[in-house]
Design an enzyme around this catalytic site. Structure first.
Site, PDB file in Angstrom:
ATOM      1  N   GLU A 151       0.850  -1.205   0.000  1.00 29.09           N
ATOM      2  CA  GLU A 151       0.000   0.000   0.000  1.00 29.09           C
ATOM      3  C   GLU A 151       0.882   1.250   0.000  1.00 29.09           C
ATOM      4  O   GLU A 151       0.594   2.231  -0.681  1.00 29.09           O
ATOM      5  CB  GLU A 151      -0.952   0.009   1.194  1.00 29.09           C
ATOM      6  N   TRP A 175       1.727   1.766  -3.448  1.00 32.19           N
ATOM      7  CA  TRP A 175       0.748   2.484  -4.286  1.00 32.19           C
ATOM      8  C   TRP A 175       0.938   3.993  -4.155  1.00 32.19           C
ATOM      9  O   TRP A 175       0.767   4.755  -5.100  1.00 32.19           O
ATOM     10  CB  TRP A 175      -0.693   2.105  -3.883  1.00 32.19           C
ATOM     11  N   TRP A 188     -19.276  13.149 -20.504  1.00 28.96           N
ATOM     12  CA  TRP A 188     -19.671  13.413 -19.110  1.00 28.96           C
ATOM     13  C   TRP A 188     -20.933  14.264 -19.094  1.00 28.96           C
ATOM     14  O   TRP A 188     -21.106  15.157 -19.924  1.00 28.96           O
ATOM     15  CB  TRP A 188     -18.560  14.162 -18.364  1.00 28.96           C
ATOM     16  N   ASN A 241     -10.735   3.217   2.357  1.00 30.10           N
ATOM     17  CA  ASN A 241     -10.325   3.025   0.959  1.00 30.10           C
ATOM     18  C   ASN A 241     -11.352   2.271   0.120  1.00 30.10           C
ATOM     19  O   ASN A 241     -11.651   2.662  -1.009  1.00 30.10           O
ATOM     20  CB  ASN A 241      -8.984   2.286   0.909  1.00 30.10           C
ATOM     21  N   TRP A 260     -14.807  12.710 -13.553  1.00 28.74           N
ATOM     22  CA  TRP A 260     -14.047  12.331 -12.356  1.00 28.74           C
ATOM     23  C   TRP A 260     -13.360  13.541 -11.728  1.00 28.74           C
ATOM     24  O   TRP A 260     -13.107  13.560 -10.525  1.00 28.74           O
ATOM     25  CB  TRP A 260     -13.033  11.224 -12.667  1.00 28.74           C
ATOM     26  N   TRP A 319      -8.355   8.577  -8.524  1.00 29.62           N
ATOM     27  CA  TRP A 319      -9.571   8.926  -9.272  1.00 29.62           C
ATOM     28  C   TRP A 319      -9.487   8.440 -10.711  1.00 29.62           C
ATOM     29  O   TRP A 319     -10.424   7.882 -11.255  1.00 29.62           O
ATOM     30  CB  TRP A 319      -9.835  10.436  -9.209  1.00 29.62           C
TER      31      TRP A 319
HETATM   32  C1  LIG Z   1     -10.912   7.878  -5.190  1.00 25.27           C
HETATM   33  C2  LIG Z   1      -9.744   7.746  -4.230  1.00 25.27           C
HETATM   34  C3  LIG Z   1      -9.089   8.882  -3.757  1.00 25.27           C
HETATM   35  C4  LIG Z   1      -7.993   8.767  -2.893  1.00 25.27           C
HETATM   36  N1  LIG Z   1      -7.374   9.908  -2.445  1.00 25.27           N
HETATM   37  C5  LIG Z   1      -6.302   9.803  -1.622  1.00 25.27           C
HETATM   38  C6  LIG Z   1      -5.639  10.969  -1.138  1.00 25.27           C
HETATM   39  O1  LIG Z   1      -5.973  12.102  -1.479  1.00 25.27           O
HETATM   40  N2  LIG Z   1      -4.601  10.805  -0.265  1.00 25.27           N
HETATM   41  C7  LIG Z   1      -4.178   9.562   0.121  1.00 25.27           C
HETATM   42  O2  LIG Z   1      -3.237   9.463   0.917  1.00 25.27           O
HETATM   43  N3  LIG Z   1      -4.763   8.443  -0.355  1.00 25.27           N
HETATM   44  C8  LIG Z   1      -5.819   8.526  -1.195  1.00 25.27           C
HETATM   45  N4  LIG Z   1      -6.431   7.386  -1.635  1.00 25.27           N
HETATM   46  C9  LIG Z   1      -5.819   6.074  -1.321  1.00 25.27           C
HETATM   47  C10 LIG Z   1      -6.345   5.382  -0.051  1.00 25.27           C
HETATM   48  O3  LIG Z   1      -7.746   5.361  -0.040  1.00 25.27           O
HETATM   49  C11 LIG Z   1      -5.864   6.053   1.235  1.00 25.27           C
HETATM   50  O4  LIG Z   1      -4.463   6.226   1.188  1.00 25.27           O
HETATM   51  C12 LIG Z   1      -6.173   5.179   2.454  1.00 25.27           C
HETATM   52  O5  LIG Z   1      -7.556   4.952   2.543  1.00 25.27           O
HETATM   53  C13 LIG Z   1      -5.672   5.880   3.695  1.00 25.27           C
HETATM   54  O6  LIG Z   1      -6.040   5.151   4.826  1.00 25.27           O
HETATM   55  P1  LIG Z   1      -4.956   4.440   5.724  1.00 25.27           P
HETATM   56  O7  LIG Z   1      -3.890   5.408   6.085  1.00 25.27           O
HETATM   57  O8  LIG Z   1      -5.687   3.801   6.859  1.00 25.27           O
HETATM   58  O9  LIG Z   1      -4.393   3.350   4.727  1.00 25.27           O
HETATM   59  P2  LIG Z   1      -3.575   2.005   4.981  1.00 25.27           P
HETATM   60  O10 LIG Z   1      -4.361   0.899   4.375  1.00 25.27           O
HETATM   61  O11 LIG Z   1      -3.205   1.850   6.396  1.00 25.27           O
HETATM   62  O12 LIG Z   1      -2.280   2.192   4.078  1.00 25.27           O
HETATM   63  C14 LIG Z   1      -1.064   2.759   4.575  1.00 25.27           C
HETATM   64  C15 LIG Z   1      -0.664   3.934   3.707  1.00 25.27           C
HETATM   65  O13 LIG Z   1      -0.445   3.520   2.372  1.00 25.27           O
HETATM   66  C16 LIG Z   1      -0.881   4.531   1.467  1.00 25.27           C
HETATM   67  N5  LIG Z   1      -1.956   3.992   0.629  1.00 25.27           N
HETATM   68  C17 LIG Z   1      -2.847   3.027   0.944  1.00 25.27           C
HETATM   69  N6  LIG Z   1      -3.638   2.758  -0.114  1.00 25.27           N
HETATM   70  C18 LIG Z   1      -3.258   3.583  -1.104  1.00 25.27           C
HETATM   71  C19 LIG Z   1      -3.693   3.778  -2.443  1.00 25.27           C
HETATM   72  N7  LIG Z   1      -4.665   3.046  -2.987  1.00 25.27           N
HETATM   73  N8  LIG Z   1      -3.087   4.718  -3.180  1.00 25.27           N
HETATM   74  C20 LIG Z   1      -2.084   5.465  -2.682  1.00 25.27           C
HETATM   75  N9  LIG Z   1      -1.624   5.308  -1.410  1.00 25.27           N
HETATM   76  C21 LIG Z   1      -2.192   4.378  -0.640  1.00 25.27           C
HETATM   77  C22 LIG Z   1      -1.400   5.679   2.296  1.00 25.27           C
HETATM   78  O14 LIG Z   1      -0.371   6.623   2.435  1.00 25.27           O
HETATM   79  C23 LIG Z   1      -1.736   5.012   3.611  1.00 25.27           C
HETATM   80  O15 LIG Z   1      -1.686   5.888   4.706  1.00 25.27           O
HETATM   81  C24 LIG Z   1      -7.537   7.477  -2.497  1.00 25.27           C
HETATM   82  C25 LIG Z   1      -8.220   6.347  -2.964  1.00 25.27           C
HETATM   83  C26 LIG Z   1      -9.310   6.470  -3.819  1.00 25.27           C
HETATM   84  C27 LIG Z   1     -10.000   5.229  -4.309  1.00 25.27           C
END
Ligand SMILES: Cc1cc2nc3c(=O)[nH]c(=O)nc-3n(C[C@H](O)[C@H](O)[C@H](O)COP(=O)(O)OP(=O)(O)OC[C@H]3O[C@@H](n4cnc5c(N)ncnc54)[C@H](O)[C@@H]3O)c2cc1C
Length: 491
Positions: free
Chosen positions: A288, A291, A319, A354, A372, A395
């Site tokens: 993650e 990502w 759109w 997420n 989007w 997005w």
């Molecule tokens: C439409 C959409 C918009 C999003 N916008 C953002 C945003 O503006 N900022 C953001 O940090 N994340 C974003 N995410 C990714 C993800 O949803 C969040 O990082 C995550 O929910 C944060 O929660 P957590 O810290 O508990 O994640 P955890 O599951 O604990 O993951 C640990 C860390 O990994 C990173 N991470 C996890 N999943 C992703 C992912 N899919 N993409 C990129 N990084 C990830 C984050 O930094 C997160 O804190 C987005 C996802 C979607 C589908």
């Protein structure tokens, strides 16, 4: 500088790295032996910089306050300036006679242009400028595919990253620092005068209840997660009613923590046996973080990530313009309980799970057929973790227009998603209390509840809770038809 005179000061310019531990800019500045001037510049006027959204501004206030407190405990302070960052830093250098400027690198195009222009100007005047990597495990130019091109597929990208050296061990917080007095002739601004927190109306009550900002809070969150959350993360991370993810995202966004710190702390917890996490849990967490890295890889090579479809064929997407539907989505009144729960969680706490982010984003772009970019802008304004790379790349991924995107025909069914990931409707009922009295069997599709079930729950569709603003099947077909228009190759 003569052998006897004291060295001229070094400026540490804080940006998305609001911490003292594992902060390479601060570390190298301190190691230079120069007395330090620590500064943050709120720049809302330089070309191309994306202004922070409301929730991120709220976060920034607490972040600056906490960083100032950390620096004060080391005998210094954080000075705040406002205006064109390049001009403010140049003036500060001139006023203080600083001999060096330190910062951690940024990856957006406008930020890079600003930083490299400033570096050039300063170096032309004999000022040392040193930039470092404070934000990423793998900077975008250090990992390319076999053809020397940026990666477009996450799995290949992450495999290549994994073949690189282990991320550097984090730097510890400085035990002592030497500071240079702030030049009397240089005016700083007070944190309050930046008006980062909302006043009238004060909509941040839910954010305050949900979060503690700053570096100390970030470490507590990380420790708690490693102790309680990492074990089972691979299974729980998709369940929005379980506190099964780290919730570290805003701390990473503002640099209260570096990804290196998380990486090494998680591995150390495994080695020490202080977590019962499996290797799968650990690998999933690190992926993650991967990502997040991949999002920065995209931002670096495709700077228009928030504005332009990565796949140009999506420019043909028809759109719709429908302000009422956009508003219903923003306010959590679509009539689809999981979507509404997510949008209300976002509005109240500045964060959304997420899995639910994916469902809500898909609903906007596919069920409502709204651009989007409208959804991205709303998330940008309301997320405390609103990230210049992860938000637009996610997005675009959901909309189908991005790098390694979900196939265009994958249209999340918000009811099935809810039944799969929130089977007891715990999450939905938390955020959509109007549905509290419905049996679990119908709560995710309340329009199918019997009159008796509705009456017992005090539910009147269209009054106490909205009827669905689109019918799933019809919306799905409309989206597939629209998406077909994008499938012809771009000219
Ligand atoms: C439409 C959409 C918009 C999003 N916008 C953002 C945003 O503006 N900022 C953001 O940090 N994340 C974003 N995410 C990714 C993800 O949803 C969040 O990082 C995550 O929910 C944060 O929660 P957590 O810290 O508990 O994640 P955890 O599951 O604990 O993951 C640990 C860390 O990994 C990173 N991470 C996890 N999943 C992703 C992912 N899919 N993409 C990129 N990084 C990830 C984050 O930094 C997160 O804190 C987005 C996802 C979607 C589908």
């Amino acid at each position: 500088m003569s052998a006897t005179s004291s060295p001229s000061p070094a400026i540490v310019w804080f940006r998305d790295d609001l911490r003292v531990a594992d902060n390479p800019a601060l570390h190298h500045a301190a190691a230079s032996g120069r007395p330090l001037i620590c500064v943050y510049v709120l720049d809302e006027q330089s070309d191309g910089l994306r202004p922070l959204g409301g929730a991120a501004r709220w976060w920034l206030h607490g972040a600056l306050e906490a960083l100032d407190a950390s620096l004060s405990s080391l005998g210094g302070r954080l000075a705040i300036l406002q205006g064109s960052a390049a001009q403010e830093i140049e003036t500060l250098v001139a006023q203080t006679g600083a001999g060096a400027v330190y910062w951690n690198r940024r990856y957006g195009a406008a930020e890079r242009a600003l930083d490299s222009g400033l570096k050039k100007n300063l170096e032309a005047r004999g000022i040392t400028v040193r930039s470092s990597n404070g934000q990423l495990l793998t900077e975008p130019w250090t990992v390319l595919n076999g053809a020397g091109q940026p990666f477009r597929v996450f799995t290949a990208y992450w495999r290549a990253c994994s073949r690189q050296d282990e991320p550097a061990v984090p730097l510890s917080a400085p035990a002592t620092l030497t500071f240079h007095p702030w030049p009397g002739q240089m005016r700083t601004v007070s944190l309050a005068s930046l008006r980062l927190e909302p006043h009238t109306p004060d909509w941040a009550g839910g954010l305050r209840r949900a979060w503690r900002r700053g570096e100390a809070a970030a470490h507590e969150r990380l420790d708690d997660f490693l102790e309680d959350g990492l074990a089972g993360y691979a299974n729980h991370r998709d369940l929005p009613h379980v506190a099964g993810t780290s919730r570290l995202s805003p701390y990473l966004r503002f640099g209260h923590l570096s990804p290196r710190q998380i990486w090494h702390a998680a591995k150390a917890a495994m080695r020490a046996g202080t977590t019962r996490a499996s290797q799968t849990d650990l690998d999933k967490l690190l992926a993650e973080l991967g990502w997040r890295e991949f999002s920065y890889h995209q931002l670096y090579y495709f700077p228009d990530l928030a504005r332009r479809n990565f796949q140009a064929r999506f420019d043909a997407m028809p759109w719709r313009t429908d302000p009422a539907a956009l508003r219903a989505w923003q306010q959590g009144r679509t009539g689809y309980p999981l979507v509404d729960a997510g949008m209300r969680e976002l509005w109240t706490t500045g964060w959304m799970h997420n899995r639910v982010r994916m469902v809500c984003a898909s609903f906007l772009a596919k069920h409502l057929l709204l651009d989007w970019r409208d959804g991205e802008a709303w998330f940008w304004d309301t997320l405390v973790d609103a990230d210049p790379a992860s938000n637009p790349s996610s997005w675009q991924w959901v909309a189908g227009s991005g790098v390694d995107a979900a196939p265009y025909f994958r249209i999340f069914n918000p009811v099935l998603q809810a039944e799969k990931f929130d089977p007891q409707a715990v999450y939905v009922k938390r955020w959509v209390p109007e549905l509290d009295g419905l049996p679990t069997s119908v709560v995710h599709h309340p329009w199918e509840a019997s009159p008796a079930q509705r009456e017992a729950a005090g539910l009147t569709l269209g009054q106490t809770y909205p009827a669905p603003i689109v019918a799933h099947q019809a919306a799905r077909e409309r989206a597939l038809d629209a998406l077909k228009l994008t499938t012809s190759p771009s000219p």
